[in-house]
Scaffold this motif. Structure first.
Motif, PDB file in Angstrom:
ATOM      1  N   LEU A  24       8.766  -0.177  -4.174  1.00 61.77           N
ATOM      2  CA  LEU A  24       8.524  -0.498  -2.538  1.00 61.77           C
ATOM      3  C   LEU A  24       8.885   0.533  -1.662  1.00 61.77           C
ATOM      4  CD1 LEU A  24       8.791  -4.441  -2.301  1.00 61.77           C
ATOM      5  CD2 LEU A  24       6.963  -3.153  -1.825  1.00 61.77           C
ATOM      6  N   ALA A  25       9.986   1.426  -2.010  1.00 58.17           N
ATOM      7  CA  ALA A  25      10.687   2.363  -1.484  1.00 58.17           C
ATOM      8  C   ALA A  25       9.231   3.233  -0.685  1.00 58.17           C
ATOM      9  CB  ALA A  25      11.474   3.299  -2.107  1.00 58.17           C
ATOM     10  N   GLY A  26       9.305   3.451   0.531  1.00 59.90           N
ATOM     11  CA  GLY A  26       8.056   4.199   0.944  1.00 59.90           C
ATOM     12  C   GLY A  26       6.809   3.796   1.170  1.00 59.90           C
ATOM     13  N   ALA A  27       6.793   2.268   1.097  1.00 56.68           N
ATOM     14  CA  ALA A  27       5.646   1.822   0.871  1.00 56.68           C
ATOM     15  C   ALA A  27       4.966   1.589   2.493  1.00 56.68           C
ATOM     16  CB  ALA A  27       5.662   0.204   0.613  1.00 56.68           C
ATOM     17  N   GLU A  28       3.522   2.002   2.824  1.00 56.54           N
ATOM     18  CA  GLU A  28       3.218   2.216   4.049  1.00 56.54           C
ATOM     19  C   GLU A  28       2.806   0.823   4.872  1.00 56.54           C
ATOM     20  OE1 GLU A  28       0.401   5.225   3.595  1.00 56.54           O
ATOM     21  OE2 GLU A  28       1.051   5.917   1.903  1.00 56.54           O
TER      22      GLU A  28
ATOM     23  N   PHE B  39       1.002  -1.149   0.053  1.00 57.11           N
ATOM     24  CA  PHE B  39       0.079  -0.022  -0.013  1.00 57.11           C
ATOM     25  C   PHE B  39       0.997   1.325   0.154  1.00 57.11           C
ATOM     26  CE2 PHE B  39      -2.432   3.487   2.068  1.00 57.11           C
ATOM     27  CZ  PHE B  39      -3.645   3.230   1.484  1.00 57.11           C
ATOM     28  N   LYS B  40       0.509   2.197  -0.864  1.00 61.17           N
ATOM     29  CA  LYS B  40       1.604   3.478  -1.232  1.00 61.17           C
ATOM     30  C   LYS B  40       0.635   4.472  -1.804  1.00 61.17           C
ATOM     31  CE  LYS B  40       5.770   4.704  -3.166  1.00 61.17           C
ATOM     32  NZ  LYS B  40       6.782   4.188  -4.020  1.00 61.17           N
ATOM     33  N   GLU B  41       0.549   5.792  -0.990  1.00 59.24           N
ATOM     34  CA  GLU B  41      -0.196   6.650  -1.702  1.00 59.24           C
ATOM     35  C   GLU B  41      -1.444   6.399  -1.844  1.00 59.24           C
ATOM     36  OE1 GLU B  41       2.372   8.061  -4.788  1.00 59.24           O
ATOM     37  OE2 GLU B  41       3.819   8.758  -3.784  1.00 59.24           O
ATOM     38  N   GLY B  42      -2.172   5.823  -1.054  1.00 60.90           N
ATOM     39  CA  GLY B  42      -3.782   5.548  -1.192  1.00 60.90           C
ATOM     40  C   GLY B  42      -4.159   4.568  -1.964  1.00 60.90           C
TER      41      GLY B  42
ATOM     42  N   ALA C 157       5.882   1.481   8.172  1.00 55.68           N
ATOM     43  CA  ALA C 157       5.189   2.164   8.798  1.00 55.68           C
ATOM     44  C   ALA C 157       3.979   2.050   9.317  1.00 55.68           C
ATOM     45  CB  ALA C 157       4.722   3.548   7.960  1.00 55.68           C
ATOM     46  N   ASN C 158       3.112   0.998   8.591  1.00 54.37           N
ATOM     47  CA  ASN C 158       1.804   0.407   9.234  1.00 54.37           C
ATOM     48  C   ASN C 158       1.987  -0.997   9.045  1.00 54.37           C
ATOM     49  OD1 ASN C 158      -0.801  -0.068   9.530  1.00 54.37           O
ATOM     50  ND2 ASN C 158      -1.640   1.670   8.604  1.00 54.37           N
ATOM     51  N   ASP C 159       1.968  -1.431  10.346  1.00 53.65           N
ATOM     52  CA  ASP C 159       2.133  -3.076  10.296  1.00 53.65           C
ATOM     53  C   ASP C 159       0.776  -3.722  10.552  1.00 53.65           C
ATOM     54  OD1 ASP C 159       1.893  -2.767  12.988  1.00 53.65           O
ATOM     55  OD2 ASP C 159       3.906  -3.455  13.471  1.00 53.65           O
ATOM     56  N   GLU C 160      -0.445  -3.155  10.702  1.00 50.20           N
ATOM     57  CA  GLU C 160      -1.637  -3.629  10.950  1.00 50.20           C
ATOM     58  C   GLU C 160      -2.181  -4.361   9.778  1.00 50.20           C
ATOM     59  OE1 GLU C 160      -4.316  -0.834  12.560  1.00 50.20           O
ATOM     60  OE2 GLU C 160      -2.794  -0.819  14.567  1.00 50.20           O
TER      61      GLU C 160
END
Length: 261
Positions: free
Chosen positions: A222-226, A180-183, A249-252
């Motif tokens: 994948l750089a900056g993937a949330e 997931f990245k940039e929405g 950043a988000n591991d849920e």
């Protein structure tokens, strides 16, 4: 073509022909999770087996009753894994096969592996070959995954992200990958290499992750993937908490995928 003699571990093995799955990797398989005696998503697994039989020209004469044999094998198993292997059947030493060759069917039931909540992922050195005729299929030719697993075992990671020979992201060793990245959600196109997993296709069909983009992506995408998720039919969906030693950043896990755990 008659085989005159077979030695197995230097002991005479009495068999007129060997399974082509052993000789050439001439076959395919699927692996499904068992919960309370029920093989999950069995219809999707059967569809995968049927489609692969057609693409590989395998004559599985008893396919119509395979579902019942799987269910019987899984009956009484609270938590486990059922692996179904189909090979072209027995044959001589050459690659050529007869059209009347009858498939061999193996059904294996084993204990479920320990549950995995999250993984630390690195990037594999070994790359996957591109072969569009076999791409997406779960064939018995898994030497790349064997070597990748060895590479992973020698690393500090739980799993490795694997690219193809052109440098495009394909999958993890232990499943398909989504990020997931940039929405938006992304997952690799598998028309040249990789396995189209049951859970991956379910996510696509049911639009569980939307908007979802499917394409050829280089590693730097994948750089900056949330969020990064790995999916397979045994573990369902697990999140990547670290990628290449960087914290994601988000591991849920998305709530829509919790049904797959």
């Amino acid at each position: 073509m008659t085989i005159r003699k077979i030695l197995l571990n230097n002991v005479s093995y009495h068999c007129s022909e060997l399974d082509r799955g052993l000789q050439f990797g001439d076959g395919h398989f699927t692996t499904m999770r068992i919960v309370n005696g029920v093989p999950l998503f069995i219809e999707r697994h059967l569809e995968r087996l049927s489609n692969t039989n057609q693409r590989l020209f395998i004559n599985h004469s008893s396919f119509d009753s395979l579902a019942e044999r799987i269910k019987v094998a899984c009956s009484g198993v609270e938590k486990g894994v059922c692996k179904v292997i189909l090979t072209r059947g027995n044959g001589g030493r050459g690659y050529r096969f007869s059209d009347d060759c009858i498939a061999n069917e193996y059904i294996q039931v084993s204990d479920a592996p320990p549950a995995v909540g999250t993984v630390h992922m690195g990037v594999a050195t070994l790359r996957l070959a591109q072969q569009p005729e076999l791409a997406g299929l779960k064939t018995l030719n898994r030497l790349e995954q064997v070597l990748l697993t060895r590479e992973c075992s020698a690393s500090r990671y739980d799993d490795l992200l694997v690219c193809d020979s052109s440098g495009h992201i394909v999958e993890a060793i232990q499943g398909n990958v989504f990020w997931f990245k940039e929405g938006q959600w992304f997952t690799p196109d598998l028309s040249a290499a990789g396995i189209n997993g049951i859970i991956r296709q379910l996510i696509i069909d049911e639009k569980l992750l939307a908007p979802l983009n499917i394409g050829c992506y280089p590693l730097n995408e994948l750089a900056g993937a949330e969020k990064i998720i790995v999916t397979n039919s045994v573990r369902g969906a697990v999140t990547v908490t670290q990628f290449n030693d960087k914290v994601v950043a988000n591991d849920e896990l998305p709530s829509v995928l919790e049904q797959l755990i």
